[in-house]
Design a protein around this motif. Structure first.
Motif, PDB file in Angstrom:
ATOM      1  N   ALA A  20       5.504  11.578  -5.520  1.00 58.79           N
ATOM      2  CA  ALA A  20       5.658  10.614  -6.607  1.00 58.79           C
ATOM      3  C   ALA A  20       5.448   9.212  -6.047  1.00 58.79           C
ATOM      4  O   ALA A  20       6.188   8.750  -5.198  1.00 58.79           O
ATOM      5  CB  ALA A  20       7.032  10.740  -7.241  1.00 58.79           C
ATOM      6  N   ILE A  21       4.408   8.551  -6.544  1.00 59.31           N
ATOM      7  CA  ILE A  21       4.065   7.215  -6.074  1.00 59.31           C
ATOM      8  C   ILE A  21       4.125   6.263  -7.255  1.00 59.31           C
ATOM      9  O   ILE A  21       3.602   6.544  -8.323  1.00 59.31           O
ATOM     10  CB  ILE A  21       2.647   7.194  -5.451  1.00 59.31           C
ATOM     11  CG1 ILE A  21       2.566   8.108  -4.230  1.00 59.31           C
ATOM     12  CG2 ILE A  21       2.217   5.772  -5.108  1.00 59.31           C
ATOM     13  CD1 ILE A  21       3.444   7.703  -3.058  1.00 59.31           C
ATOM     14  N   CYS A  22       4.743   5.122  -7.036  1.00 66.00           N
ATOM     15  CA  CYS A  22       4.809   4.070  -8.039  1.00 66.00           C
ATOM     16  C   CYS A  22       3.980   2.896  -7.522  1.00 66.00           C
ATOM     17  O   CYS A  22       4.233   2.401  -6.428  1.00 66.00           O
ATOM     18  CB  CYS A  22       6.253   3.639  -8.254  1.00 66.00           C
ATOM     19  SG  CYS A  22       6.418   2.189  -9.317  1.00 66.00           S
ATOM     20  N   VAL A  23       2.976   2.490  -8.295  1.00 68.44           N
ATOM     21  CA  VAL A  23       2.177   1.320  -7.943  1.00 68.44           C
ATOM     22  C   VAL A  23       2.602   0.196  -8.865  1.00 68.44           C
ATOM     23  O   VAL A  23       2.639   0.377 -10.087  1.00 68.44           O
ATOM     24  CB  VAL A  23       0.673   1.611  -8.081  1.00 68.44           C
ATOM     25  CG1 VAL A  23      -0.144   0.353  -7.821  1.00 68.44           C
ATOM     26  CG2 VAL A  23       0.255   2.721  -7.135  1.00 68.44           C
ATOM     27  N   ARG A  24       2.931  -0.948  -8.260  1.00 66.24           N
ATOM     28  CA  ARG A  24       3.374  -2.066  -9.090  1.00 66.24           C
ATOM     29  C   ARG A  24       2.913  -3.395  -8.500  1.00 66.24           C
ATOM     30  O   ARG A  24       2.617  -3.505  -7.313  1.00 66.24           O
ATOM     31  CB  ARG A  24       4.884  -2.068  -9.268  1.00 66.24           C
ATOM     32  CG  ARG A  24       5.670  -2.324  -7.994  1.00 66.24           C
ATOM     33  CD  ARG A  24       7.176  -2.194  -8.238  1.00 66.24           C
ATOM     34  NE  ARG A  24       7.926  -2.411  -7.015  1.00 66.24           N
ATOM     35  CZ  ARG A  24       8.556  -3.549  -6.708  1.00 66.24           C
ATOM     36  NH1 ARG A  24       8.527  -4.566  -7.550  1.00 66.24           N
ATOM     37  NH2 ARG A  24       9.216  -3.666  -5.581  1.00 66.24           N
ATOM     38  N   ARG A  25       2.850  -4.378  -9.388  1.00 67.06           N
ATOM     39  CA  ARG A  25       2.494  -5.750  -9.021  1.00 67.06           C
ATOM     40  C   ARG A  25       3.763  -6.477  -8.602  1.00 67.06           C
ATOM     41  O   ARG A  25       4.793  -6.372  -9.279  1.00 67.06           O
ATOM     42  CB  ARG A  25       1.850  -6.435 -10.224  1.00 67.06           C
ATOM     43  CG  ARG A  25       1.417  -7.854  -9.992  1.00 67.06           C
ATOM     44  CD  ARG A  25       0.706  -8.405 -11.215  1.00 67.06           C
ATOM     45  NE  ARG A  25       0.316  -9.781 -11.021  1.00 67.06           N
ATOM     46  CZ  ARG A  25      -0.568 -10.405 -11.779  1.00 67.06           C
ATOM     47  NH1 ARG A  25      -1.152  -9.778 -12.786  1.00 67.06           N
ATOM     48  NH2 ARG A  25      -0.883 -11.670 -11.538  1.00 67.06           N
ATOM     49  N   LEU A  26       3.675  -7.222  -7.501  1.00 62.13           N
ATOM     50  CA  LEU A  26       4.836  -7.952  -7.019  1.00 62.13           C
ATOM     51  C   LEU A  26       4.800  -9.413  -7.453  1.00 62.13           C
ATOM     52  O   LEU A  26       3.743 -10.054  -7.420  1.00 62.13           O
ATOM     53  CB  LEU A  26       4.903  -7.920  -5.487  1.00 62.13           C
ATOM     54  CG  LEU A  26       5.065  -6.562  -4.812  1.00 62.13           C
ATOM     55  CD1 LEU A  26       5.236  -6.743  -3.301  1.00 62.13           C
ATOM     56  CD2 LEU A  26       6.231  -5.779  -5.380  1.00 62.13           C
TER      57      LEU A  26
END
Length: 191
Positions: A20-26
């Motif tokens: 499970a990978i979460c890609v997000r903008r910081l």
């Protein structure tokens, strides 16, 4: 009701699986908070032979200074910083969208520092990061993206599969972390 319970159980299972990978903008503050984790990824990639502007040995201080500069650039709206986190919230990958361009190129951005920690490779994380950064590019009004990578490197397959067009090669363009010369291949993509 039982369907909702099963759905919740399935979501909880997915959230806790190793894949499970979460890609997000910081945000700029998130980027500052993640400096140590981002430095870990950068150091690992350079130690693994990635030609990403740094030479061996790469000190933690130099890596963290680089990421603090990236956070400052995020704060000035000059770039977008994305991270991929595993189910435990550890940063395992990152990519940047450099949005600060000359006045005559408001529609263009550069992709930079697409990095995935060696322990997390071969799980589609780089592809997820690229898809996410392209989505962010469109949100930023960027329709022409440009990147460069080591000629003959593993990343070339990723970019070709993702619809990027090869623009050309420059032999002996940069150095590998060990000091060996390497060629660079330039790619572009119209969104």
């Amino acid at each position: 009701m039982s369907d909702r319970l099963n759905e919740s159980a399935a979501q909880a299972t997915i959230a806790h699986t190793p894949d499970a990978i979460c890609v997000r903008r910081l945000s700029a503050q998130d980027a500052l908070d993640q400096v140590p984790a981002l430095a870990d990824v950068l150091i690992d990639c350079v130690e693994g032979g990635a030609s990403v502007s740094f030479m061996l040995p790469l000190s933690r201080d130099k890596a963290e200074t680089f990421w603090r500069g990236v956070a400052a650039s995020v704060a000035k709206d000059e770039r977008v910083l994305m991270v991929a986190e595993d189910a435990d919230g550890h940063v395992v990958g990152t990519v940047q969208l450099v949005t600060a361009q000359p006045d005559n190129q408001p529609h263009r951005a550069d992709i930079a520092k697409m990095l995935v920690h060696r322990k997390a490779r071969r799980r589609g994380i780089a592809q997820q990061l690229m898809a996410a950064v392209e989505t962010e590019a469109l949100k930023e009004g960027k329709t022409v993206l440009v990147l460069d990578t080591v000629t003959g490197g593993d990343a070339e397959r990723l970019y070709a599969r993702s619809g990027w067009q090869r623009a050309g090669d420059v032999p002996k363009y940069a150095l590998m972390p060990n000091g060996e010369l390497c060629g660079t291949t330039f790619y572009y993509k119209h969104l």
